[in-house]
Design an enzyme around this catalytic site. Structure first.
Site, PDB file in Angstrom:
ATOM      1  N   GLU A 175     -26.886 -19.428   9.325  1.00  0.00           N
ATOM      2  CA  GLU A 175     -26.412 -18.633   8.262  1.00  0.00           C
ATOM      3  C   GLU A 175     -27.581 -18.257   7.442  1.00  0.00           C
ATOM      4  OE1 GLU A 175     -23.789 -17.220   8.029  1.00  0.00           O
ATOM      5  OE2 GLU A 175     -22.655 -18.472   9.381  1.00  0.00           O
ATOM      6  N   ASP A 220     -18.609 -11.537   3.619  1.00  0.00           N
ATOM      7  CA  ASP A 220     -20.016 -10.932   3.900  1.00  0.00           C
ATOM      8  C   ASP A 220     -19.836  -9.381   3.802  1.00  0.00           C
ATOM      9  OD1 ASP A 220     -18.638 -10.465   6.156  1.00  0.00           O
ATOM     10  OD2 ASP A 220     -20.503 -10.454   7.324  1.00  0.00           O
ATOM     11  N   TYR A 233     -21.401 -16.491  -0.406  1.00  0.00           N
ATOM     12  CA  TYR A 233     -21.292 -16.473   0.982  1.00  0.00           C
ATOM     13  C   TYR A 233     -21.539 -17.544   1.863  1.00  0.00           C
ATOM     14  CZ  TYR A 233     -22.069 -15.509   5.783  1.00  0.00           C
ATOM     15  OH  TYR A 233     -21.916 -15.582   7.335  1.00  0.00           O
TER      16      TYR A 233
END
Length: 288
Positions: free
Chosen positions: A36, A137, A119
Site C-alpha cells: 500500500e 483512493d 487511505y
DNA sequence: TAGCCGTGGCA
DNA sequence: TTGCCAAGGCT
C-alpha cells in the site's frame, strides 16, 4: 442509496480482477502494508519488482527494523517519493517496538504509523484484517464522482460529502471485497483519461454517462512541471548516493546538477528530510 | 490548505 | 513532444 451498484461491480471484479501478489491468500499484513505504501501515487507495474525484492529481503517488520534506514532508501530504487522508504522503515521500527512485531489491526493504530494516512489505514485495516472502512483512493473517488454525482472528476481534496457517500455504500458483508472491486474498476475501466464505458458493468446506471459525459467544470487541475525543479535535482543527487554504497565526495554530486545554488538547497533538503547524511570532509551517504 | 515531495509511460 | 497521471501524505 445507489446499492444497485454492488452486484454488477462485484460480479465484474470476480471475472476481471488482476492476480496481484499482495492480494493472494498468503499475503500477510506486513506484505499488504508494504504494497500500500509503495502504491501511493505509483503504478502497479512499477511496484511489482520492488515489492518482490523487499518481501524476499525483509519478510517481517523485524527484519527491516534491524537495518539502517539507508538500506530501505537504497532498495527503494527509482520508485519515487523516497521518503516513503524512510516511512516504511520507521513503520517497521514502531511495529517492532510498540506492537510486538505484528502490524496493528485497528484503523487508529495504523493511522498513527508514519506515512499512513486515511487511505492507507483504511486499506490495510480492510485488506489485511477484514475491517469495514470507506476506502477512498483516487480510483474510488473517480468512480463515485462519475457513477453517482455525474461529474467527470472528483474535487481536488476529499470532501465530507464524498466520505458520507462512500460510507453509505459500505455493504453489510465483505466490505474489503467491495473496496478492492471499486478500486479495480477505476484502475482498469473507469480510468482518468479514456474511460472504457463500453466495458463498464454499471454504464447503464452511470450518471455521468447518462448526462452525455460532460467535460469537467471545476477549478483547473494543476499540472506541475518537473524539469528543472528541486524535485528533479533531489532525485539526481539521491540516485548517486543510492548507487555508491558508502561515502560520496561532494564533487561526485556536483557533476549531476549545474545550478550550484539549487544543488545546495536540494542537498540540504535531503539531509533535513533524513534521506542523506553529511559526513566530515565534504562527503555524503545514505543514512546509517 | 495549497504546495511540495519522484519517476516514467502514454495519448 | 509534452502535459497528464499513477492504490497519498505531510505541513
Amino acid at each position: 442509496m445507489a446499492t444497485g451498484l454492488h452486484a454488477p461491480i462485484l460480479d465484474w471484479y470476480a471475472e476481471n480482477a488482476r492476480d496481484l501478489p499482495w492480494r493472494r491468500p498468503d499475503a500477510g499484513p506486513w506484505a499488504i502494508l508494504v504494497s500500500e505504501i509503495m502504491l501511493q501515487q505509483t503504478p502497479v507495474v512499477r511496484v511489482l519488482p520492488v515489492w518482490d525484492e523487499w518481501m524476499r529481503r525483509w519478510p517481517t517488520p523485524a527484519a527491516l527494523a534491524a537495518e539502517p534506514p539507508g538500506e530501505a532508501v537504497r532498495h527503494w530504487g527509482r520508485l519515487g517519493y523516497p521518503r516513503r522508504a524512510l516511512n516504511l522503515h520507521a513503520c517497521a521500527r514502531a511495529i517492532t517496538a510498540e506492537h510486538g512485531g505484528r502490524v496493528p489491526s485497528s484503523y487508529e493504530s495504523l493511522r498513527a504509523l508514519p506515512g499512513v494516512g486515511d487511505y492507507t489505514a483504511a486499506a490495510v485495516a480492510s485488506f489485511a484484517f477484514g475491517g469495514s472502512h470507506a476506502v477512498l483512493d483516487t480510483n474510488v473517488r473517480r468512480v463515485l464522482a462519475r457513477a453517482v454525482r455525474g461529474e467527470e472528476y472528483p474535487p481536488k481534496a476529499t470532501t465530507t460529502a464524498e466520505r458520507k457517500l462512500a460510507e453509505s455504500l459500505l455493504p453489510p458483508l465483505d466490505a474489503p471485497r467491495w473496496a478492492v472491486a471499486v478500486m479495480e474498476l477505476g484502475a482498469l475501466v473507469c480510468t482518468a483519461r479514456a474511460p472504457r464505458c463500453a466495458d463498464c458493468p454499471v454504464a447503464a446506471a452511470c450518471a455521468w454517462r447518462l448526462a452525455g459525459r460532460p467535460a469537467y467544470q471545476g477549478p483547473e487541475r494543476r499540472g506541475q512541471t518537473y524539469a528543472g525543479t528541486d524535485r528533479q535535482c533531489r532525485g539526481r543527487l539521491l540516485a548517486v548516493l543510492r548507487e555508491a554504497h558508502g561515502a560520496v565526495p561532494k564533487a561526485a554530486l556536483d557533476v549531476v546538477w549545474d545550478d550550484a545554488v539549487q544543488r545546495e538547497r536540494a542537498l540540504d533538503g535531503l539531509v533535513a528530510d533524513g534521506l542523506a547524511e553529511a559526513l566530515p570532509d565534504d562527503a555524503y551517504r545514505l543514512p546509517a
